[in-house]
Write a protein that holds these residues in place. Structure first.
Motif, PDB file in Angstrom:
ATOM      1  N   ASP A 116      -5.978   1.093  12.745  1.00 39.77           N
ATOM      2  CA  ASP A 116      -4.866   0.295  12.248  1.00 39.77           C
ATOM      3  C   ASP A 116      -4.782  -1.057  12.950  1.00 39.77           C
ATOM      4  O   ASP A 116      -4.233  -2.009  12.391  1.00 39.77           O
ATOM      5  CB  ASP A 116      -3.542   1.049  12.403  1.00 39.77           C
ATOM      6  CG  ASP A 116      -2.452   0.469  11.516  1.00 39.77           C
ATOM      7  OD1 ASP A 116      -2.709   0.302  10.299  1.00 39.77           O
ATOM      8  OD2 ASP A 116      -1.352   0.160  12.024  1.00 39.77           O
ATOM      9  N   ASN A 133      -5.360  -3.542   5.168  1.00 38.98           N
ATOM     10  CA  ASN A 133      -5.255  -3.207   3.742  1.00 38.98           C
ATOM     11  C   ASN A 133      -6.356  -2.256   3.273  1.00 38.98           C
ATOM     12  O   ASN A 133      -6.917  -2.409   2.184  1.00 38.98           O
ATOM     13  CB  ASN A 133      -5.262  -4.480   2.893  1.00 38.98           C
ATOM     14  CG  ASN A 133      -4.073  -5.376   3.183  1.00 38.98           C
ATOM     15  OD1 ASN A 133      -2.978  -4.899   3.490  1.00 38.98           O
ATOM     16  ND2 ASN A 133      -4.288  -6.684   3.113  1.00 38.98           N
ATOM     17  N   ILE A 168      -7.736   2.082   3.184  1.00 38.69           N
ATOM     18  CA  ILE A 168      -7.216   3.443   3.015  1.00 38.69           C
ATOM     19  C   ILE A 168      -7.806   4.317   4.114  1.00 38.69           C
ATOM     20  O   ILE A 168      -9.029   4.346   4.309  1.00 38.69           O
ATOM     21  CB  ILE A 168      -7.589   4.012   1.630  1.00 38.69           C
ATOM     22  CG1 ILE A 168      -7.052   3.114   0.515  1.00 38.69           C
ATOM     23  CG2 ILE A 168      -7.029   5.426   1.478  1.00 38.69           C
ATOM     24  CD1 ILE A 168      -7.515   3.514  -0.866  1.00 38.69           C
ATOM     25  N   ASN A 204      -2.275  -0.509   7.080  1.00 43.21           N
ATOM     26  CA  ASN A 204      -3.100   0.207   6.124  1.00 43.21           C
ATOM     27  C   ASN A 204      -2.304   1.360   5.520  1.00 43.21           C
ATOM     28  O   ASN A 204      -1.213   1.680   5.985  1.00 43.21           O
ATOM     29  CB  ASN A 204      -4.349   0.748   6.821  1.00 43.21           C
ATOM     30  CG  ASN A 204      -5.157  -0.347   7.484  1.00 43.21           C
ATOM     31  OD1 ASN A 204      -5.990  -0.999   6.853  1.00 43.21           O
ATOM     32  ND2 ASN A 204      -4.921  -0.582   8.783  1.00 43.21           N
ATOM     33  N   LYS A 205      -2.871   2.014   4.510  1.00 44.87           N
ATOM     34  CA  LYS A 205      -2.267   3.213   3.947  1.00 44.87           C
ATOM     35  C   LYS A 205      -2.975   4.435   4.526  1.00 44.87           C
ATOM     36  O   LYS A 205      -4.207   4.498   4.513  1.00 44.87           O
ATOM     37  CB  LYS A 205      -2.383   3.212   2.423  1.00 44.87           C
ATOM     38  CG  LYS A 205      -1.512   2.157   1.738  1.00 44.87           C
ATOM     39  CD  LYS A 205      -1.615   2.261   0.228  1.00 44.87           C
ATOM     40  CE  LYS A 205      -0.708   1.249  -0.456  1.00 44.87           C
ATOM     41  NZ  LYS A 205      -0.804   1.340  -1.939  1.00 44.87           N
ATOM     42  N   TYR A 257      -3.180   8.806   4.829  1.00 48.52           N
ATOM     43  CA  TYR A 257      -2.873  10.085   4.203  1.00 48.52           C
ATOM     44  C   TYR A 257      -3.462  11.204   5.047  1.00 48.52           C
ATOM     45  O   TYR A 257      -4.451  11.025   5.765  1.00 48.52           O
ATOM     46  CB  TYR A 257      -3.451  10.136   2.783  1.00 48.52           C
ATOM     47  CG  TYR A 257      -2.968   9.008   1.905  1.00 48.52           C
ATOM     48  CD1 TYR A 257      -1.732   9.071   1.275  1.00 48.52           C
ATOM     49  CD2 TYR A 257      -3.739   7.859   1.731  1.00 48.52           C
ATOM     50  CE1 TYR A 257      -1.268   8.032   0.488  1.00 48.52           C
ATOM     51  CE2 TYR A 257      -3.286   6.816   0.945  1.00 48.52           C
ATOM     52  CZ  TYR A 257      -2.051   6.903   0.324  1.00 48.52           C
ATOM     53  OH  TYR A 257      -1.586   5.866  -0.450  1.00 48.52           O
ATOM     54  N   GLN A 307      -2.345   8.831  -5.936  1.00 45.50           N
ATOM     55  CA  GLN A 307      -1.632   9.334  -4.754  1.00 45.50           C
ATOM     56  C   GLN A 307      -0.660  10.473  -5.060  1.00 45.50           C
ATOM     57  O   GLN A 307       0.256  10.753  -4.291  1.00 45.50           O
ATOM     58  CB  GLN A 307      -0.872   8.207  -4.013  1.00 45.50           C
ATOM     59  CG  GLN A 307      -1.749   7.178  -3.342  1.00 45.50           C
ATOM     60  CD  GLN A 307      -2.246   6.124  -4.299  1.00 45.50           C
ATOM     61  OE1 GLN A 307      -1.454   5.530  -5.022  1.00 45.50           O
ATOM     62  NE2 GLN A 307      -3.532   5.889  -4.319  1.00 45.50           N
ATOM     63  N   LYS A 362       1.533  12.105   2.518  1.00 47.46           N
ATOM     64  CA  LYS A 362       1.622  10.746   3.057  1.00 47.46           C
ATOM     65  C   LYS A 362       1.852  10.795   4.573  1.00 47.46           C
ATOM     66  O   LYS A 362       2.234  11.824   5.126  1.00 47.46           O
ATOM     67  CB  LYS A 362       2.743   9.979   2.358  1.00 47.46           C
ATOM     68  CG  LYS A 362       2.515   9.812   0.851  1.00 47.46           C
ATOM     69  CD  LYS A 362       3.659   9.085   0.187  1.00 47.46           C
ATOM     70  CE  LYS A 362       3.372   8.831  -1.287  1.00 47.46           C
ATOM     71  NZ  LYS A 362       3.235  10.069  -2.068  1.00 47.46           N
ATOM     72  N   TYR A 363       1.611   9.678   5.209  1.00 46.95           N
ATOM     73  CA  TYR A 363       1.675   9.632   6.675  1.00 46.95           C
ATOM     74  C   TYR A 363       3.040  10.085   7.190  1.00 46.95           C
ATOM     75  O   TYR A 363       3.130  10.857   8.147  1.00 46.95           O
ATOM     76  CB  TYR A 363       1.370   8.214   7.160  1.00 46.95           C
ATOM     77  CG  TYR A 363       1.274   8.105   8.668  1.00 46.95           C
ATOM     78  CD1 TYR A 363       0.229   8.711   9.360  1.00 46.95           C
ATOM     79  CD2 TYR A 363       2.227   7.399   9.395  1.00 46.95           C
ATOM     80  CE1 TYR A 363       0.143   8.616  10.744  1.00 46.95           C
ATOM     81  CE2 TYR A 363       2.143   7.287  10.769  1.00 46.95           C
ATOM     82  CZ  TYR A 363       1.095   7.905  11.438  1.00 46.95           C
ATOM     83  OH  TYR A 363       1.021   7.813  12.811  1.00 46.95           O
TER      84      TYR A 363
END
Length: 302
Positions: A74, A79, A81, A100-101, A103, A278, A283-284
């Motif tokens: 991070d 940006n 995944i 960032n995203k 999961y 998604q 999710k986080y």
């Protein structure tokens, strides 16, 4: 799409197998101390060249490495995944993913019968839930000595609570986050491990639903199931036989089955979901909520 796969043990190899079959994945490089033929391999994450060339990052290392690797990513990519195998950490940690995203790999969410149960419960008032899962640890990985596995080692993030945190995740996914818990986290067998081989709790979710959970490394008969009692029905989902029974007050039964579930089906669905809509993916923030419940149990059993 270029993928960087971090960790190449049994679970890392499974992710590699799945991702290699996906049409949008053009290249997979590895972070591993192993030397793999025909693969670009980096010994550590911090020596990866031009790290922003990758689109999808998959953390499949030992649990006790997740925090530093996720933090590093991070801070050094933008940006992108990030997928992190479950559980997020070995205990609750403060880490915000801002750039960032991210999961979490709670793959049981993609079991078709668990998704069916979630849909059926939308119109139901749930009263209580019983979740049970057990398998004798020496039979988990037939080609390896269980005593050398991370599962056996508390300091590497092993133990049945962390290994089977799938159950904690789907409880909270279906019924709301745990609010009250009374737990036991123990090592009670003759297994040559220093991690917990039995965790059990009874508690209440924020929706007021009573939950009873028991997970273990000690059962010689493998089982994994959930029983849900509602005002109108009882549901019993058996993950071993891939069958779910719905029975109402009059004794009428309906049976749902998914007997042809392929080995990698749920993993395929999980990665496809992350890279598209998604839907259903953990999710986080939800992964952190699982860690909060795990930490509560750990602190009750110091």
């Amino acid at each position: 799409m270029k993928v960087l796969l971090i960790g190449f043990g049994s679970i890392g190899k499974r992710h590699h197998e799945v991702l290699s079959q996906m049409s949008q994945v053009k290249n997979i490089d590895l972070v591993t101390k192993q030397d793999i033929d025909d693969k670009i391999c980096y010994k550590t994450l911090n020596v990866v060249e031009n790290i922003n060339q990758y689109d999808y990052f998959v953390i499949a290392s030992e649990t006790n490495k997740h925090y530093e690797q996720l933090k590093y990513l991070d801070e050094n990519i933008l940006n992108k995944i990030i997928f992190c195998e479950k559980p997020l950490f070995e205990t609750s940690k403060e880490l915000t993913v801002n750039n960032n995203k991210a999961y979490i790999g709670y793959v049981l969410r993609f079991h078709p019968l668990l998704q069916k149960l979630k849909d059926l419960l939308k119109e139901e008032k749930v009263l209580n839930v019983n979740v049970n899962c057990g398998q004798y640890l020496p039979t988990w990985r037939a080609d390896a000595d269980y005593r050398n596995s991370y599962s056996a080692k508390k300091d590497e993030g092993g133990g049945v609570l962390l290994d089977l945190s799938h159950e904690v995740d789907y409880i909270q996914w279906l019924f709301g986050n745990m609010k009250e818990i009374k737990s036991y986290q123990l090592k009670i067998s003759d297994l040559e491990i220093d991690s917990d081989d039995l965790t059990t709790f009874i508690g209440k979710t924020k929706k007021g639903i009573i939950v009873n959970l028991s997970i273990d490394y000690i059962s010689k008969i493998t089982f994994r199931n959930i029983i849900v009692n509602t005002i109108s029905n009882t549901y019993q989902l058996d993950f071993i036989t891939n069958k779910m029974i719905q029975k109402d007050k009059q004794g009428l039964e309906e049976i749902y089955s998914f007997t042809n579930l392929e080995r990698n089906y749920m993993f395929e669905q999980m990665h496809m979901s992350i890279l598209s809509n998604q839907k259903n993916i953990c999710k986080y923030k939800e992964g952190l909520a699982v860690m909060k419940t795990i930490t509560t149990i750990q602190e009750q059993n110091i």
